[in-house]
Design a protein around this motif. Structure first.
Motif, PDB file in Angstrom:
ATOM      1  N   GLY A   1       0.779  -1.231   0.000  1.00  0.00           N
ATOM      2  CA  GLY A   1       0.000   0.000   0.000  1.00  0.00           C
ATOM      3  C   GLY A   1       0.805   1.272   0.000  1.00  0.00           C
ATOM      4  O   GLY A   1       0.243   2.352   0.135  1.00  0.00           O
ATOM      5  N   SER A   2       2.134   1.191  -0.154  1.00  0.00           N
ATOM      6  CA  SER A   2       2.970   2.387  -0.092  1.00  0.00           C
ATOM      7  C   SER A   2       4.159   2.261  -1.038  1.00  0.00           C
ATOM      8  O   SER A   2       4.958   1.329  -0.900  1.00  0.00           O
ATOM      9  N   THR A   3       4.289   3.204  -1.961  1.00  0.00           N
ATOM     10  CA  THR A   3       5.473   3.203  -2.838  1.00  0.00           C
ATOM     11  C   THR A   3       6.715   3.622  -2.069  1.00  0.00           C
ATOM     12  O   THR A   3       7.821   3.163  -2.369  1.00  0.00           O
ATOM     13  N   VAL A   4       6.561   4.495  -1.061  1.00  0.00           N
ATOM     14  CA  VAL A   4       7.709   4.915  -0.256  1.00  0.00           C
ATOM     15  C   VAL A   4       8.293   3.714   0.481  1.00  0.00           C
ATOM     16  O   VAL A   4       9.493   3.453   0.436  1.00  0.00           O
ATOM     17  N   ARG A   5       7.451   2.947   1.171  1.00  0.00           N
ATOM     18  CA  ARG A   5       7.956   1.791   1.907  1.00  0.00           C
ATOM     19  C   ARG A   5       8.476   0.720   0.966  1.00  0.00           C
ATOM     20  O   ARG A   5       9.425  -0.007   1.300  1.00  0.00           O
ATOM     21  N   ALA A   6       7.880   0.599  -0.223  1.00  0.00           N
ATOM     22  CA  ALA A   6       8.382  -0.373  -1.201  1.00  0.00           C
ATOM     23  C   ALA A   6       9.812  -0.029  -1.608  1.00  0.00           C
ATOM     24  O   ALA A   6      10.669  -0.915  -1.716  1.00  0.00           O
ATOM     25  N   ARG A   7      10.082   1.268  -1.826  1.00  0.00           N
ATOM     26  CA  ARG A   7      11.455   1.674  -2.164  1.00  0.00           C
ATOM     27  C   ARG A   7      12.391   1.429  -0.986  1.00  0.00           C
ATOM     28  O   ARG A   7      13.553   1.048  -1.176  1.00  0.00           O
ATOM     29  N   GLU A   8      11.888   1.657   0.221  1.00  0.00           N
ATOM     30  CA  GLU A   8      12.720   1.464   1.411  1.00  0.00           C
ATOM     31  C   GLU A   8      13.152   0.010   1.573  1.00  0.00           C
ATOM     32  O   GLU A   8      14.326  -0.266   1.832  1.00  0.00           O
ATOM     33  N   VAL A   9      12.223  -0.933   1.448  1.00  0.00           N
ATOM     34  CA  VAL A   9      12.603  -2.332   1.648  1.00  0.00           C
ATOM     35  C   VAL A   9      13.522  -2.813   0.532  1.00  0.00           C
ATOM     36  O   VAL A   9      14.392  -3.655   0.758  1.00  0.00           O
TER      37      VAL A   9
ATOM     38  N   GLY B   1      15.419  -5.115   3.572  1.00  0.00           N
ATOM     39  CA  GLY B   1      14.858  -5.482   4.864  1.00  0.00           C
ATOM     40  C   GLY B   1      13.550  -6.229   4.799  1.00  0.00           C
ATOM     41  O   GLY B   1      12.907  -6.431   5.833  1.00  0.00           O
ATOM     42  N   GLY B   2      13.140  -6.647   3.607  1.00  0.00           N
ATOM     43  CA  GLY B   2      11.880  -7.365   3.490  1.00  0.00           C
ATOM     44  C   GLY B   2      11.389  -7.362   2.068  1.00  0.00           C
ATOM     45  O   GLY B   2      12.168  -7.267   1.122  1.00  0.00           O
ATOM     46  N   LEU B   3      10.066  -7.427   1.915  1.00  0.00           N
ATOM     47  CA  LEU B   3       9.453  -7.484   0.594  1.00  0.00           C
ATOM     48  C   LEU B   3       8.275  -6.522   0.519  1.00  0.00           C
ATOM     49  O   LEU B   3       7.595  -6.278   1.515  1.00  0.00           O
ATOM     50  N   ALA B   4       8.037  -6.004  -0.682  1.00  0.00           N
ATOM     51  CA  ALA B   4       6.829  -5.236  -0.966  1.00  0.00           C
ATOM     52  C   ALA B   4       5.903  -6.103  -1.803  1.00  0.00           C
ATOM     53  O   ALA B   4       6.357  -6.919  -2.609  1.00  0.00           O
TER      54      ALA B   4
ATOM     55  N   VAL C   1      -5.011 -10.186  -0.047  1.00  0.00           N
ATOM     56  CA  VAL C   1      -4.781 -11.368   0.773  1.00  0.00           C
ATOM     57  C   VAL C   1      -3.750 -12.273   0.129  1.00  0.00           C
ATOM     58  O   VAL C   1      -2.808 -12.750   0.788  1.00  0.00           O
ATOM     59  N   ARG C   2      -3.879 -12.497  -1.156  1.00  0.00           N
ATOM     60  CA  ARG C   2      -2.942 -13.373  -1.858  1.00  0.00           C
ATOM     61  C   ARG C   2      -1.530 -12.786  -1.856  1.00  0.00           C
ATOM     62  O   ARG C   2      -0.550 -13.495  -1.610  1.00  0.00           O
ATOM     63  N   GLY C   3      -1.429 -11.471  -2.136  1.00  0.00           N
ATOM     64  CA  GLY C   3      -0.116 -10.845  -2.176  1.00  0.00           C
ATOM     65  C   GLY C   3       0.580 -10.883  -0.830  1.00  0.00           C
ATOM     66  O   GLY C   3       1.769 -11.206  -0.723  1.00  0.00           O
ATOM     67  N   LEU C   4      -0.155 -10.540   0.234  1.00  0.00           N
ATOM     68  CA  LEU C   4       0.425 -10.565   1.574  1.00  0.00           C
ATOM     69  C   LEU C   4       0.827 -11.976   1.981  1.00  0.00           C
ATOM     70  O   LEU C   4       1.904 -12.198   2.545  1.00  0.00           O
ATOM     71  N   GLY C   5      -0.025 -12.940   1.705  1.00  0.00           N
ATOM     72  CA  GLY C   5       0.274 -14.310   2.084  1.00  0.00           C
ATOM     73  C   GLY C   5       1.535 -14.830   1.428  1.00  0.00           C
ATOM     74  O   GLY C   5       2.387 -15.458   2.083  1.00  0.00           O
ATOM     75  N   ALA C   6       1.685 -14.580   0.121  1.00  0.00           N
ATOM     76  CA  ALA C   6       2.871 -15.054  -0.592  1.00  0.00           C
ATOM     77  C   ALA C   6       4.130 -14.378  -0.070  1.00  0.00           C
ATOM     78  O   ALA C   6       5.179 -15.021   0.105  1.00  0.00           O
ATOM     79  N   ALA C   7       4.056 -13.065   0.203  1.00  0.00           N
ATOM     80  CA  ALA C   7       5.232 -12.341   0.690  1.00  0.00           C
ATOM     81  C   ALA C   7       5.616 -12.780   2.100  1.00  0.00           C
ATOM     82  O   ALA C   7       6.801 -12.964   2.408  1.00  0.00           O
ATOM     83  N   ILE C   8       4.630 -12.949   2.979  1.00  0.00           N
ATOM     84  CA  ILE C   8       4.920 -13.397   4.341  1.00  0.00           C
ATOM     85  C   ILE C   8       5.536 -14.793   4.310  1.00  0.00           C
ATOM     86  O   ILE C   8       6.515 -15.076   5.003  1.00  0.00           O
ATOM     87  N   ARG C   9       4.981 -15.671   3.482  1.00  0.00           N
ATOM     88  CA  ARG C   9       5.539 -17.023   3.372  1.00  0.00           C
ATOM     89  C   ARG C   9       6.992 -16.964   2.930  1.00  0.00           C
ATOM     90  O   ARG C   9       7.846 -17.691   3.462  1.00  0.00           O
ATOM     91  N   GLU C  10       7.294 -16.098   1.970  1.00  0.00           N
ATOM     92  CA  GLU C  10       8.672 -16.030   1.469  1.00  0.00           C
ATOM     93  C   GLU C  10       9.638 -15.533   2.528  1.00  0.00           C
ATOM     94  O   GLU C  10      10.699 -16.123   2.735  1.00  0.00           O
TER      95      GLU C  10
END
Length: 233
Positions: free
Chosen positions: A173-181, A186-189, A194-203
């Motif tokens: 939900g944030s382009t700023v945080r996406a650039r930061e990670v 430090g993580g994934l954007a 639901v599908r996007g969050l689930g796949a990223a958390i799993r990874e």
């Protein structure tokens, strides 16, 4: 972008009128620009606890040692999308992962929690109420992932704590945080679904504990933040 132009225009006007000499604005942790009208101060990465002490912290707070945990922290209101995060864990078949909510939980969120069926309710761990800085930092360091699923496009203080504690962040939900990670590794954007969050958390939960981070920017320290606020650089 419109807000940035408005901020810059008001700062120019105030300086022209002699009522303002210096303006500082929050910037993403990937933003190395100096700023001309509005000086750029990168939101600092600071945490009083670290994930290396996760076992001891979980013992202190009564958190399960045999479960993986994802955490949402701060003011737990509807826009932080706790139901979506819990649904994401189910969608990704992460049955061994629980959701921690730490901070002031709004009534609307409690209504959702209390309406959950028992098998899902037991996977939501709540620490409701005021938390000191140390308590908040320790809870962040105790989890395995911090999902930040909201459409506030600015930096996140919780994200800064997680980065400092070396807890992976999943942001949506944030382009700023996406650039930061991307810059801090430090993580994934992902998409705010639901599908996007689930796949990223799993990874990110599959990453090894000793995974090296490949930062492309220097750490955003409290010292550099304070120096910029005080016009020392």
């Amino acid at each position: 972008m419109e807000a940035a132009y408005l901020q810059g225009g008001l700062a120019l006007l105030a300086r022209a009128l002699g009522t303002l000499d210096y303006v500082v604005g929050f910037a993403g942790r990937d933003d190395m620009t100096e700023g001309w009208v509005v000086k750029r101060a990168r939101d600092p990465e600071v945490c009083l606890a670290h994930s290396r002490d996760r076992v001891a912290i979980r013992e202190r707070f009564g958190l399960p040692q045999d479960r993986r945990l994802v955490g949402i922290f701060g003011v737990i209101e509807e826009r932080k999308n706790a139901p979506m995060v819990l649904d994401a864990l189910d969608a990704a078949s992460l049955d061994d992962v629980d959701l921690v909510l730490g901070g002031g939980i709004w009534d609307e969120v409690w209504a959702w929690i209390n309406a959950l069926p028992p098998e899902r309710r037991k996977r939501v761990i709540t620490h409701d109420g005021f938390l000191t800085d140390l308590e908040m930092d320790q809870l962040v360091a105790a989890v395995d992932c911090c999902p930040i699923a909201l459409t506030n496009n600015g930096p996140s203080g919780i994200m800064g704590k997680a980065l400092a504690a070396e807890v992976p962040v999943v942001t949506a939900g944030s382009t700023v945080r996406a650039r930061e990670v991307a810059a801090t590794d430090g993580g994934l954007a992902c998409e705010l679904t639901v599908r996007g969050l689930g796949a990223a958390i799993r990874e990110v939960l599959s990453w090894p504990a000793d995974r090296p981070r490949r930062n492309t920017v220097p750490p955003a320290t409290p010292e550099s933040f304070a120096e910029r606020l005080l016009a020392l650089r």
